[in-house]
Design an enzyme around this catalytic site. Sequence first.
Site, mmCIF file in Angstrom:
data_model
loop_
_atom_site.group_PDB
_atom_site.id
_atom_site.type_symbol
_atom_site.label_atom_id
_atom_site.label_comp_id
_atom_site.label_asym_id
_atom_site.label_seq_id
_atom_site.Cartn_x
_atom_site.Cartn_y
_atom_site.Cartn_z
ATOM 1 N N GLN A 71 -20.562 -35.630 26.792
ATOM 2 C CA GLN A 71 -21.886 -35.321 27.339
ATOM 3 C C GLN A 71 -22.582 -34.249 26.515
ATOM 4 O OE1 GLN A 71 -22.752 -33.214 31.042
ATOM 5 N NE2 GLN A 71 -23.867 -35.017 31.734
ATOM 6 N N CYS A 101 -28.574 -30.572 34.451
ATOM 7 C CA CYS A 101 -27.936 -29.268 34.682
ATOM 8 C C CYS A 101 -28.956 -28.283 35.270
ATOM 9 C CB CYS A 101 -27.348 -28.729 33.375
ATOM 10 S SG CYS A 101 -26.516 -27.144 33.628
ATOM 11 N N GLY A 202 -23.274 -37.442 44.117
ATOM 12 C CA GLY A 202 -23.677 -36.561 45.212
ATOM 13 C C GLY A 202 -22.798 -36.760 46.415
ATOM 14 N N ASP A 203 -21.970 -35.762 46.697
ATOM 15 C CA ASP A 203 -21.092 -35.801 47.877
ATOM 16 C C ASP A 203 -20.157 -37.000 47.916
ATOM 17 O OD1 ASP A 203 -22.002 -33.405 48.757
ATOM 18 O OD2 ASP A 203 -23.169 -34.183 50.446
#
Length: 322
Positions: A71, A101, A202-203
């Site tokens: 990345q 980020c 996400g989660d």
Amino acid sequence: MLKIGRLKLNSNLILAPMAGITDRPFRMLNRKFGCELAFVEMINSRSISHKSKRTRKMMSSDKFERPLGMQLLGCEEKFIKRAMDVINEYDFDILDFNAACPVKKVVRRGEGAALLKDPGKLSRILKIVVKVAKVPVTVKIRSGWDKDSLNAVEVASCCQDAGASAVFIHGRTRDQGYSGAVDYGIIRKVKKAINIPLIASGDILSPQLAKRMFEQTGCDAVIVARGALGNPWIFREITQYLKNAKTIDRPSPQQVALVMVEHLKMCVDFYGERNGVVIFRKFFSRYTKGFRKVRRLRELSSRVKTQEEMAGLSRKCAGLQE
Ligand SMILES: Cc1cc2nc3c(=O)[nH]c(=O)nc-3n(C[C@H](O)[C@H](O)[C@H](O)COP(=O)(O)O)c2cc1C
């Protein structure tokens, strides 16, 4: 099967890039439990072009560690071009560009999530990266900068037009950081708007939440981030749950201790004993989350210096659960 450009994956569960976490030991361990694609920790284009010893170590991989992604973070075309020359010397299977980020130091330089505010610039950078990359290029974005600028649909479309082979989306805004509700609605909208794979984040903290992400968004794959901290079993559990398993096999405290000792050994092998033990400290409390009577042992784990002492503490934690 999931196809990202010419890369074919047998699984739609991916280990997220996590700075300070997804080093070689962590990736190798998660692969043992069913993670197929993993990413090296995010690295800035300036650091890559300087080719420091630390950066080279971060970019190194085991020959069995495939497929593997890298990345890239950055916003200056000059350094991005130089970084690409270095990246092309390595055998990565996929290259992700970070536009997600949220860290202040990063966005102040116009990198990471700051690029969400300038899709034109993101698109220009991506075209450069896509042109010179040897491998499929993906982009990691967020739902938007803040709740008043939820532009993920526009940004993802720009990424697709610039030649990206897939989009990763963290369903939170830059302002939310890592807390607050995940916006499943916007992920669904992005999925409908593009025709390259959409990979959601996400989660993804449990098999149930992974299933919810697939069902509510129609995404093609999910990335596991904090859910894998001290919990590599999550890959096996999500796989079982998505196949309609009625029960999920949680590891016993003894199994947890065995994996802790194995992870510790991998850290020591990779970094040497002194640094390996220090690096493992951050995982100790994660592995023992939910364990009873371990407060004192956790405190000790932040002080011990040898592999033997740390392994002993890990076994003691498990022993206390009987
Ligand atoms: C410690 C930590 C480091 C992270 N580092 C990166 C990173 O380098 N690059 C990136 O794209 N995302 C990074 N993330 C974000 C994750 O990839 C993921 O999108 C985010 O944590 C949301 O997933 P979760 O709610 O399941 O944890 C990081 C997250 C954490 C917790």
